[in-house]
Design an enzyme around this catalytic site. Structure first.
Site, PDB file in Angstrom:
ATOM      1  N   HIS A 164      -1.147   4.467   9.945  1.00  8.11           N
ATOM      2  CA  HIS A 164      -0.272   4.853  10.610  1.00  8.11           C
ATOM      3  C   HIS A 164      -0.488   6.171  10.751  1.00  8.11           C
ATOM      4  O   HIS A 164      -0.037   7.480   9.849  1.00  8.11           O
ATOM      5  CB  HIS A 164       0.075   5.578   8.811  1.00  8.11           C
ATOM      6  CG  HIS A 164       0.528   4.307   8.092  1.00  8.11           C
ATOM      7  ND1 HIS A 164      -0.794   3.741   7.290  1.00  8.11           N
ATOM      8  CD2 HIS A 164       1.502   3.586   7.422  1.00  8.11           C
ATOM      9  CE1 HIS A 164      -0.212   2.654   6.661  1.00  8.11           C
ATOM     10  NE2 HIS A 164       0.843   2.306   6.553  1.00  8.11           N
ATOM     11  N   HIS A 193       9.676  -4.520   4.553  1.00 10.53           N
ATOM     12  CA  HIS A 193      10.343  -2.979   4.067  1.00 10.53           C
ATOM     13  C   HIS A 193      10.626  -2.750   5.223  1.00 10.53           C
ATOM     14  O   HIS A 193      10.145  -3.338   6.251  1.00 10.53           O
ATOM     15  CB  HIS A 193       9.958  -2.041   3.188  1.00 10.53           C
ATOM     16  CG  HIS A 193       8.099  -2.039   3.828  1.00 10.53           C
ATOM     17  ND1 HIS A 193       7.719  -2.531   4.677  1.00 10.53           N
ATOM     18  CD2 HIS A 193       7.359  -1.005   3.762  1.00 10.53           C
ATOM     19  CE1 HIS A 193       6.228  -2.282   4.779  1.00 10.53           C
ATOM     20  NE2 HIS A 193       6.445  -0.694   4.320  1.00 10.53           N
ATOM     21  N   GLU A 250       3.908  -5.616   8.901  1.00 12.03           N
ATOM     22  CA  GLU A 250       2.422  -5.139   8.072  1.00 12.03           C
ATOM     23  C   GLU A 250       1.753  -6.131   7.382  1.00 12.03           C
ATOM     24  O   GLU A 250       0.902  -6.601   7.142  1.00 12.03           O
ATOM     25  CB  GLU A 250       2.298  -3.948   7.096  1.00 12.03           C
ATOM     26  CG  GLU A 250       3.040  -2.822   6.965  1.00 12.03           C
ATOM     27  CD  GLU A 250       3.089  -1.835   6.551  1.00 12.03           C
ATOM     28  OE1 GLU A 250       2.736  -0.714   6.799  1.00 12.03           O
ATOM     29  OE2 GLU A 250       3.097  -2.667   5.517  1.00 12.03           O
ATOM     30  N   HIS A 262       0.361  -0.762   0.035  1.00 16.98           N
ATOM     31  CA  HIS A 262      -0.126   0.295   0.253  1.00 16.98           C
ATOM     32  C   HIS A 262       0.735   1.091  -0.051  1.00 16.98           C
ATOM     33  O   HIS A 262       0.208   2.336   0.062  1.00 16.98           O
ATOM     34  CB  HIS A 262      -1.083  -0.254   1.291  1.00 16.98           C
ATOM     35  CG  HIS A 262      -0.108  -0.460   2.624  1.00 16.98           C
ATOM     36  ND1 HIS A 262      -0.937  -1.116   3.608  1.00 16.98           N
ATOM     37  CD2 HIS A 262       1.114   0.678   2.993  1.00 16.98           C
ATOM     38  CE1 HIS A 262      -0.321  -0.227   4.345  1.00 16.98           C
ATOM     39  NE2 HIS A 262       1.124   0.372   4.529  1.00 16.98           N
TER      40      HIS A 262
HETATM   41  C1  DHB Z   1       6.461   3.514   2.750  1.00 21.77           C
HETATM   42  C2  DHB Z   1       5.473   2.356   2.662  1.00 21.77           C
HETATM   43  C3  DHB Z   1       4.807   1.820   3.681  1.00 21.77           C
HETATM   44  O1  DHB Z   1       4.231   0.500   4.274  1.00 21.77           O
HETATM   45  C4  DHB Z   1       4.178   3.105   4.463  1.00 21.77           C
HETATM   46  O2  DHB Z   1       3.348   2.405   5.054  1.00 21.77           O
HETATM   47  C5  DHB Z   1       5.026   4.578   4.277  1.00 21.77           C
HETATM   48  C6  DHB Z   1       6.124   4.158   3.222  1.00 21.77           C
HETATM   49  C7  DHB Z   1       7.404   3.917   1.880  1.00 21.77           C
HETATM   50  O3  DHB Z   1       7.790   2.686   0.685  1.00 21.77           O
HETATM   51  O4  DHB Z   1       8.000   4.407   1.749  1.00 21.77           O
HETATM   52 FE    FE Z   2       2.049   0.802   5.403  1.00 24.85          FE
END
Ligand code: DHB
Ligand code: FE
Length: 361
Positions: A59, A193, A240, A12
């Protein structure tokens, strides 16, 4: 009855929303990302869900650190896209389904799953970016959406197994909702990530691909992966991915993977996306091919999947009767695939209103 026919999982990433909103989808960096969703937009148009239960994480938009619900369901009639710092995204207001959402709340709480009921909230990129990826940029979203928020932002998030079991409880809730609705469930976030600290930028393709395989074929094992393994192998924001397990828990044990896409990089994450359909539901393409190509004379005596003789009630012209209930069960004109698109004619085989199957159920 309401029926969950398919599940979608997708990252997302907020930058994807910005790329769409700013007309950058054809740029060299973004074009491969959006190509991975071309099939999905066609699939979404054909699948025509009435309602999407959209599992995502807030978030720190609707919920601050003051109150952190582990699981929360949006029961409002509508949800406004939030201003996340650069103004709200120029996307439609999200229409909810208060009746089904309230039913899910009542049902899962009575199944001993605690759930926070939210009657007013804005929704951030965790929810709007997946909608944009699957629906494009319409003037109004094509279906109702029930936001289902999971805390994966502040410690402690729920375990993968808790999410998986919660999905099963949602499935039982939807199955007991007495309105003919085609329901999808989406899990969002991931894949690997990490946005902060010395390991910022971490991507682990091997972990991600194993997760995608396991999600389809062996979700029970994936559900047992502990937090620390997500942290170690998929980065701090890789947690996540537990939200995908809510989606998977709400599907059948056996599913058909109709689409998979994996791409690195997009912003700071590996983009992962799968579409899973319950086996008893015909894929929209299957249903349409069958319905369009085979006239009624040919199909009244065979089922599409097995070729076995149909039971006598299915020979009725417009609807059949369930073995256990006197309610009409087959309805050609009102079957979900044909209802709005008009390609389903009254002289073709129906989809079952209860199980969404073209076969005898
Ligand atoms: C990013 C990825 C995410 O899942 C998020 O919630 C906020 C930022 C990113 O890749 O920058
Ligand atoms: Fe996220």
């Amino acid at each position: 009855m309401a029926k969950i026919t398919a599940g979608v999982a997708t990252s997302h990433i907020p930058a994807i929303g910005a790329a769409l909103d700013l007309g950058k989808t054809q740029e060299a960096y973004w074009a491969p990302v959006f190509r991975g969703y071309e099939f999905s937009r066609r699939w979404m148009r054909d699948a025509e869900p009435d309602v999407v239960i959209l599992v995502y994480n807030d978030h720190a938009t609707a919920f601050s650190l003051d109150i952190i619900p582990t699981f929360a369901i949006g029961c409002a009639a509508s949800f406004t896209p939030a201003d996340e710092g650069w103004g709200p995204r120029p996307v439609p207001v999200v229409e909810g389904h208060p009746e089904l959402a309230s039913h899910i709340a009542q049902s899962v709480i009575q199944q001993d799953f605690d759930l926070t009921i939210v009657n007013k909230m804005d929704v951030d990129h965790g929810l709007t970016v997946p909608l944009s990826l699957l629906c494009g940029q319409p003037a109004a979203w094509p279906c109702k959406v029930i936001p289902f928020a999971v805390n994966v932002v502040a410690y402690p998030p729920p375990s993968g197994n808790r999410c998986y079991q919660f999905g099963k409880a949602i499935r039982r809730a939807v199955d007991s909702f007495d309105e003919d609705l085609n329901v999808h469930i989406w899990g969002t976030g991931g894949m690997s990530h990490q946005l902060q600290g010395p390991r910022a930028g971490l991507i682990n393709k091997e972990f991600d691909l194993r997760f995608l395989d396991g999600l389809k074929n062996d979700p029970e094992s994936i559900a047992r992966v502990p937090h620390i393994d997500y942290l170690r192998h998929a980065g701090s924001e890789g947690i996540e991915l537990v939200m995908w397990l809510v989606m998977r828990g709400a599907l059948d044990a056996q599913v058909r993977e109709v689409h998979r896409f994996y791409h690195v990089p997009a912003s700071n994450t590996a983009v992962g996306h799968v579409i899973l359909e319950n086996l008893r539901s015909p894929s929209p393409r299957q249903a349409r091919r069958f319905l369009v190509e085979r006239p009624r004379e040919t199909i009244t005596n065979t089922t599409p999947s097995t070729g076995s003789p149909l039971r006598p009630p299915m020979r009725q012209q417009h609807y059949g009767f369930c073995r256990t209930s006197p309610r009409p069960r087959w309805d050609l004109k009102n079957s979900y695939a044909g209802r709005r698109r008009g390609f389903l004619r009254a002289d073709f085989l129906p989809l079952c209103l209860r199980c969404r199957s073209v076969a005898d159920c």
